[in-house]
Design an enzyme around this catalytic site. Structure first.
Site, mmCIF file in Angstrom:
data_model
loop_
_atom_site.group_PDB
_atom_site.id
_atom_site.type_symbol
_atom_site.label_atom_id
_atom_site.label_comp_id
_atom_site.label_asym_id
_atom_site.label_seq_id
_atom_site.Cartn_x
_atom_site.Cartn_y
_atom_site.Cartn_z
ATOM 1 N N ASP A 102 0.844 -1.200 0.000
ATOM 2 C CA ASP A 102 0.000 0.000 0.000
ATOM 3 C C ASP A 102 0.879 1.250 0.000
ATOM 4 O O ASP A 102 2.042 1.199 0.418
ATOM 5 C CB ASP A 102 -0.888 0.031 1.254
ATOM 6 C CG ASP A 102 -1.868 -1.123 1.288
ATOM 7 O OD1 ASP A 102 -2.159 -1.682 0.216
ATOM 8 O OD2 ASP A 102 -2.317 -1.471 2.399
HETATM 9 N N1 URA Z 1 -1.252 -5.920 3.975
HETATM 10 C C1 URA Z 1 -1.751 -4.667 3.976
HETATM 11 O O1 URA Z 1 -2.789 -4.413 4.560
HETATM 12 N N2 URA Z 1 -1.069 -3.722 3.313
HETATM 13 C C2 URA Z 1 0.101 -3.940 2.669
HETATM 14 O O2 URA Z 1 0.682 -3.025 2.084
HETATM 15 C C3 URA Z 1 0.606 -5.251 2.676
HETATM 16 C C4 URA Z 1 -0.091 -6.229 3.339
#
Ligand code: URA
Length: 235
Positions: A102
């Site tokens: 993310d």
């Molecule tokens: N899980 C999440 O919620 N975000 C990420 O970036 C990676 C794994």
């Protein structure tokens, strides 16, 4: 291989720009100027130059990036800086991301131009474990940790999540290892047990740990041992 394809890949040009360079007479093959873009060359033996500089095909590239917060795990984005903007490799445009993070997640991100390798790491059937350090709004309870270890129901998903490894740490932190890669999975898993992720950092993918010497925003190529050791071929 076509000459325009070779020039485009080796000089990191678009196919159209490679064709222009060839038509303008800037490209030589084995010391002879060649202006026909479709000319066939033998890529392993031909000596191709552009403006007298020798060209070589990029080969396979494997990159570890310490992703900082605020950049998106994409090759292009109309609004935000991307992880590719951080990679000043001459063949950066051939790379794709292996398992996105993310925008606000930090830590270990892999990029490559080797599609088979990235498939082995990111395809769900290979179950490559990924370890995250999560900073939470509240201390994770033992009951919450047990629920995550057993599997929880995420909104909009059919079954339970696969069993996770969970370590409760001081300062509202937890170390969580999962072998799936559903959208926002760690954040949604913590929400399912009544908590909230405030910060998330990926520490490890399979056998590969983020290099502690690599500051946020920096990258380096993987060693052959790292590239081969991340995931055994027969899994
Ligand atoms: N899980 C999440 O919620 N975000 C990420 O970036 C990676 C794994």
């Amino acid at each position: 291989m076509r000459l325009d394809q070779f020039v485009s890949q080796s000089a990191a040009l678009t196919r159209v720009d490679a064709q222009k360079a060839i038509r303008c007479g800037w490209v030589e093959v084995d010391g002879m100027r060649v202006t026909k873009t479709s000319t066939h060359i033998e890529p392993t033996t031909a000596v191709v130059t552009l403006d007298d500089a020798p060209l070589t095909l990029p080969g396979d590239i494997y990159v570890m990036l310490h992703k900082p917060a605020g950049v998106v795990s994409a090759r292009e984005d109309p609004e935000h800086p991307t992880v590719l903007d951080l990679i000043d490799h001459p063949h950066r445009k051939t790379l794709h991301v292996v398992g996105r993070l993310d925008k606000d997640t930090t830590g270990l991100l892999l990029l490559t131009n080797d599609g088979d390798w990235s498939h082995r790491i990111s395809a769900p059937k290979h179950h490559v474990p990924k370890t995250y350090l999560a900073t939470l709004a509240w201390e994770l309870s033992e009951a919450g940790a047990q629920a995550l270890r057993a599997g929880v129901q995420l909104n909009g998903e059919k079954g339970l999540t696969k069993p996770a490894e969970v370590e409760i740490l001081p300062d509202n932190q937890a170390r969580i290892t999962i072998s799936e890669g559903k959208y926002h999975q760690v954040k949604r898993m913590l929400a399912a047990v009544g908590n909230r992720v405030e910060a998330l950092h990926r520490e490890r993918i399979g056998g590969l740990v983020l290099d502690a010497e690599l500051p946020p925003g920096e990258w380096r190529e993987l060693t052959v041992g790292e590239k081969d050791g991340i995931q055994p071929k027969n899994r």
